[in-house]
Design a protein around this motif. Structure first.
Motif, PDB file in Angstrom:
ATOM      1  N   HIS A  46       0.824  -1.239  -0.001  1.00 38.20           N
ATOM      2  CA  HIS A  46      -0.258  -0.109  -0.115  1.00 38.20           C
ATOM      3  C   HIS A  46       0.898   1.348  -0.021  1.00 38.20           C
ATOM      4  O   HIS A  46       0.510   2.431  -0.678  1.00 38.20           O
ATOM      5  CB  HIS A  46      -1.025   0.102   1.140  1.00 38.20           C
ATOM      6  N   ALA A  47       1.970   1.090   0.575  1.00 38.96           N
ATOM      7  CA  ALA A  47       2.871   2.064   0.666  1.00 38.96           C
ATOM      8  C   ALA A  47       3.460   2.712  -0.612  1.00 38.96           C
ATOM      9  O   ALA A  47       3.585   3.800  -1.091  1.00 38.96           O
ATOM     10  CB  ALA A  47       4.071   2.052   1.825  1.00 38.96           C
ATOM     11  N   GLU A  48       3.548   1.765  -1.468  1.00 33.45           N
ATOM     12  CA  GLU A  48       4.062   1.938  -2.832  1.00 33.45           C
ATOM     13  C   GLU A  48       2.854   2.509  -3.731  1.00 33.45           C
ATOM     14  O   GLU A  48       3.273   3.307  -4.406  1.00 33.45           O
ATOM     15  CB  GLU A  48       4.763   0.459  -3.524  1.00 33.45           C
ATOM     16  N   ARG A  50       0.232   3.993  -2.770  1.00 32.44           N
ATOM     17  CA  ARG A  50      -0.404   5.364  -2.198  1.00 32.44           C
ATOM     18  C   ARG A  50      -1.920   5.431  -2.642  1.00 32.44           C
ATOM     19  O   ARG A  50      -2.758   4.597  -2.404  1.00 32.44           O
ATOM     20  CB  ARG A  50       0.558   6.374  -2.501  1.00 32.44           C
ATOM     21  N   ASP A  51      -1.987   6.638  -3.336  1.00 24.63           N
ATOM     22  CA  ASP A  51      -3.519   6.867  -3.622  1.00 24.63           C
ATOM     23  C   ASP A  51      -3.997   6.534  -5.041  1.00 24.63           C
ATOM     24  O   ASP A  51      -4.596   7.326  -5.652  1.00 24.63           O
ATOM     25  CB  ASP A  51      -3.663   8.492  -3.361  1.00 24.63           C
TER      26      ASP A  51
END
Length: 124
Positions: A46-48, A50-51
């Motif tokens: 999820h950190a990679e 992101r949005d």
């Protein structure tokens, strides 16, 4: 980091300054027999992601690495499924890039090292 070029041996006259960015790629090794295909999946955290609402995945060698499916999960990130096919004996490498199509931001980069072995031959 910055590279600074000087015109003299006393380092007092700067002639040029260049910014050098080093990009890291995640490394994955896939072993397959020539003429065979193998399915693999990778997870993008999820950190990679992101949005990003969607992720497009591109391969530098589409004849060897074909992207099958990209599934997004807003809580866990993204899962990319692809098929690796060996074209010749030996090692080859393929770059896989995941991109957010809305912003054209590179989400992840992956270096696939494909090790292709000769097929196993048995006497009947």
């Amino acid at each position: 980091f910055f590279m600074v070029f000087y015109a003299d041996v006393h380092f007092s006259r700067v002639t040029a300054v260049q910014l050098v960015e080093v990009m890291g790629m995640r490394n994955e090794v896939v072993r397959v027999a020539v003429g065979q295909s193998v399915d693999r999946s990778i997870a993008l955290a999820h950190a990679e992601v992101r949005d990003a609402a969607t992720v497009s995945v591109y391969s530098s060698h589409p004849e060897a690495v074909a992207v099958q499916q990209v599934s997004m999960d807003p809580q866990y990130g993204a899962k990319v499924s692809f098929t690796v096919t060996a074209l010749q004996v030996g090692k080859s490498s393929c770059r896989v890039h995941a991109v957010d199509p809305a912003t054209r931001r590179r989400v992840a980069a992956l270096l696939l090292v494909i090790t292709a072995d000769l097929p196993e031959v048995k006497l009947a």
